[in-house]
Scaffold this active site. Structure first.
Site, PDB file in Angstrom:
ATOM      1  N   HIS A   1     -16.847  35.034   8.694  1.00  0.00           N
ATOM      2  CA  HIS A   1     -17.112  34.311   7.448  1.00  0.00           C
ATOM      3  C   HIS A   1     -16.354  32.996   7.506  1.00  0.00           C
ATOM      4  O   HIS A   1     -15.235  32.943   8.023  1.00  0.00           O
ATOM      5  CB  HIS A   1     -16.617  35.139   6.261  1.00  0.00           C
ATOM      6  CG  HIS A   1     -16.357  34.339   5.026  1.00  0.00           C
ATOM      7  ND1 HIS A   1     -15.080  34.023   4.597  1.00  0.00           N
ATOM      8  CD2 HIS A   1     -17.207  33.752   4.149  1.00  0.00           C
ATOM      9  CE1 HIS A   1     -15.170  33.300   3.492  1.00  0.00           C
ATOM     10  NE2 HIS A   1     -16.427  33.107   3.197  1.00  0.00           N
TER      11      HIS A   1
ATOM     12  N   THR B   1     -15.874  26.034   3.494  1.00  0.00           N
ATOM     13  CA  THR B   1     -14.996  24.945   3.048  1.00  0.00           C
ATOM     14  C   THR B   1     -15.675  24.255   1.873  1.00  0.00           C
ATOM     15  O   THR B   1     -16.910  24.248   1.766  1.00  0.00           O
ATOM     16  CB  THR B   1     -14.667  23.912   4.156  1.00  0.00           C
ATOM     17  OG1 THR B   1     -15.879  23.437   4.757  1.00  0.00           O
ATOM     18  CG2 THR B   1     -13.768  24.524   5.236  1.00  0.00           C
ATOM     19  N   ARG B   2     -14.865  23.699   1.015  1.00  0.00           N
ATOM     20  CA  ARG B   2     -15.425  23.161  -0.234  1.00  0.00           C
ATOM     21  C   ARG B   2     -14.540  22.050  -0.781  1.00  0.00           C
ATOM     22  O   ARG B   2     -13.349  21.974  -0.482  1.00  0.00           O
ATOM     23  CB  ARG B   2     -15.558  24.276  -1.277  1.00  0.00           C
ATOM     24  CG  ARG B   2     -14.248  24.990  -1.537  1.00  0.00           C
ATOM     25  CD  ARG B   2     -14.414  26.289  -2.338  1.00  0.00           C
ATOM     26  NE  ARG B   2     -13.136  26.969  -2.465  1.00  0.00           N
ATOM     27  CZ  ARG B   2     -12.650  27.834  -1.569  1.00  0.00           C
ATOM     28  NH1 ARG B   2     -13.346  28.165  -0.498  1.00  0.00           N
ATOM     29  NH2 ARG B   2     -11.458  28.381  -1.735  1.00  0.00           N
TER      30      ARG B   2
ATOM     31  N   HIS C   1      -7.428  32.918  15.993  1.00  0.00           N
ATOM     32  CA  HIS C   1      -6.258  32.373  15.300  1.00  0.00           C
ATOM     33  C   HIS C   1      -5.738  31.105  15.985  1.00  0.00           C
ATOM     34  O   HIS C   1      -5.311  30.165  15.318  1.00  0.00           O
ATOM     35  CB  HIS C   1      -5.144  33.428  15.222  1.00  0.00           C
ATOM     36  CG  HIS C   1      -5.283  34.351  14.060  1.00  0.00           C
ATOM     37  ND1 HIS C   1      -4.699  34.104  12.849  1.00  0.00           N
ATOM     38  CD2 HIS C   1      -5.964  35.511  13.911  1.00  0.00           C
ATOM     39  CE1 HIS C   1      -4.996  35.078  12.001  1.00  0.00           C
ATOM     40  NE2 HIS C   1      -5.764  35.955  12.617  1.00  0.00           N
TER      41      HIS C   1
ATOM     42  N   HIS D   1      -8.855  48.764  -3.153  1.00  0.00           N
ATOM     43  CA  HIS D   1      -9.110  50.181  -3.409  1.00  0.00           C
ATOM     44  C   HIS D   1      -9.155  51.007  -2.121  1.00  0.00           C
ATOM     45  O   HIS D   1      -8.929  52.209  -2.145  1.00  0.00           O
ATOM     46  CB  HIS D   1     -10.359  50.387  -4.269  1.00  0.00           C
ATOM     47  CG  HIS D   1     -11.644  49.937  -3.639  1.00  0.00           C
ATOM     48  ND1 HIS D   1     -12.165  48.671  -3.811  1.00  0.00           N
ATOM     49  CD2 HIS D   1     -12.516  50.567  -2.833  1.00  0.00           C
ATOM     50  CE1 HIS D   1     -13.298  48.568  -3.153  1.00  0.00           C
ATOM     51  NE2 HIS D   1     -13.536  49.694  -2.539  1.00  0.00           N
TER      52      HIS D   1
ATOM     53  N   GLY E   1     -25.402  30.033 -10.077  1.00  0.00           N
ATOM     54  CA  GLY E   1     -25.785  29.694  -8.705  1.00  0.00           C
ATOM     55  C   GLY E   1     -27.006  30.493  -8.278  1.00  0.00           C
ATOM     56  O   GLY E   1     -27.469  31.389  -8.985  1.00  0.00           O
TER      57      GLY E   1
END
Lengths: 299, 299
Positions: free
Chosen positions: B131, B134-135, B169, B199, B283
């Site tokens: 996944h 960026t925003r 990484h 959970h 959205g």
């Protein structure tokens, strides 16, 4: 008052266990009754397997205390792809944050909750999936809640006008009418409102009944209604399974079923209050998420 | 100031579209490069398909206004079972309730948000899912956010000590180190904290980086970092796919992959803020839920 409430708690819990036994017996009979020539007819009939669990409260106020637990009954059969019939009786202290959200708990965070919860995902796409739940909750107040709703997995059945939907609703209506003149109208509307997938702009299924915070002041009567709601589930759902379980299905119908189940999973994880209640009170994750479908697709 | 901000918005949006193009090209090349003898090697290489959508705001304050939209790029290939690379630029007014939760929006509910979001679910269980997002968000304040995280689907790979995790990484670390001495430490820790399935009591994957509300006061630098994070994703992930995509897999590994994907769906529907942000701001549901796996199991 305490003795009386203890007796009531014991009676309610005993009922949920009895209902569980009756439902499991009825579902195992459906497994036995599948026609040998039907899809999966050559497989062995399924049987429920039970697993008990103890609740582990994360609330410091409960440290060292028995906080209840439950029993999962799960069957992976030839008619039922995956069905869970869970009972649980949990008690202790709500966390301060959670207590604010629960009636009668703000002044005293102690609670007791017992119930039965069932979700059935069927192999045959012509057989609707189903959910039912009834519960008794005691804080400084007490109430009953529950209901049941029918979830046809094929679009062609997703209408209140099908014979299945009519029969399922009729079973609940008879029960409601015997207990309160406005029960069916109120509780079936409540069901439609509750089981609505807001972001998809579509209902999860074709309804049934849903009620919560039922306290007429007459505990015996409210338990009796809740008991009848449990019996109506068996009367309303078992014949629908028997009606369709021998029908053949196509690969395209299986695919449609798997996509529908994705929507079902969305509803339960995004909206379902029982799921949130369970996850927030340290319930058993496997028991809570037993509702999720054995297989689903988001193609 | 407004002109400058308009220019900045345009530059950020243009970057997200450029990054989308670069990622799609790199992923299509992986589809082409699959060995003919590998699993699915006889199938045709996949290609992205694009679908644009216009945002339909449910906020009365936005009535009659253009409130933006986006483009989904989806590929269902022979290496990528389902991958979505979505870009969107949305703007308008936050609902009063939502505005309270967003920095700089309480005093003025107007917002502008642009970004790229990617989720890849792979056929081969030896290839990790991934996944990235960026925003750039502008209210009365502005900031950048994003990151990327690696999600191995088999338990034997779910460790930060694997070569895949180390390489993934390392790509982000090099980028972080070039922009801020403490970036990698802060943002990799943030990633581990964010992508944790509470959970289940387990991390969703093996981490990467996650950052939000990044505003050093130097817009150009913060955009440059965000651009480099996008490039690092390609450098970090594409070689991992190439490394594993030709390996055979077993039915048991496929099954383990499908069960892992159930956990992935749980995380996204129960916890993911991007999912909630999208669903609460009207959205596009298909674009938001593109992250959900093509197939999943809860056996």
């Amino acid at each position: 008052m305490t003795d009386q409430m203890d007796d009531r708690k014991a009676r309610a819990s005993a009922w949920f266990a009895e209902l569980r036994d009756n439902i499991c017996a009825a579902f195992e009979k459906l497994e036995d009754d599948l026609d040998p020539g039907a899809p999966h007819g050559g497989r062995n009939p399924g049987r429920f397997e039970r697993t008990s669990w103890k609740r582990e409260s994360t609330n410091p106020a409960d440290e060292g205390q028995d906080t209840g637990g439950g029993t999962m009954s799960v069957m992976k059969g030839r008619v039922f792809e995956k069905v869970g019939v869970n009972i649980s009786t949990v008690f202790g202290n709500f966390s301060p944050e959670f207590a604010k959200q629960i009636e009668g708990a703000e002044e005293d965070p102690r609670f007791w909750a017992s119930g039965i919860s069932l979700v059935a995902h069927m192999w045959n796409p012509h057989v609707p999936a189903v959910h039912m739940n009834t519960r008794h909750i005691v804080t400084t107040k007490w109430w009953f809640g529950g209901g049941g709703d029918l979830n046809p997995v094929l679009k062609k059945y997703r209408s209140k006008e099908t014979q299945d939907a009519r029969d399922f609703h009729a079973a609940y209506k008879a029960t409601c009418d015997a207990h309160g003149a406005d029960y069916y109208e109120r509780f079936s509307k409540w069901c439609d409102e509750y089981f609505f997938n807001v972001h998809r702009g579509e209902p999860r299924g074709v309804g049934g009944i849903f009620y919560d915070h039922l306290n007429t002041g007459d505990w015996k009567e409210d338990l009796a209604f809740t008991q009848d709601v449990g019996k109506a589930f068996i009367e309303g759902y078992v014949p629908l399974v028997a009606r369709h379980m021998n029908e053949p299905w196509t690969e395209a119908e299986r695919e449609e079923q798997l996509v529908y189940r994705g929507r079902y999973a969305e509803f339960n994880l995004v909206y379902d209050r029982g799921t949130k209640f369970g996850l927030q009170t340290g319930g058993n994750v496997d028991a809570i998420l037993m509702s999720l479908p054995p297989e689903a697709k988001w193609p």
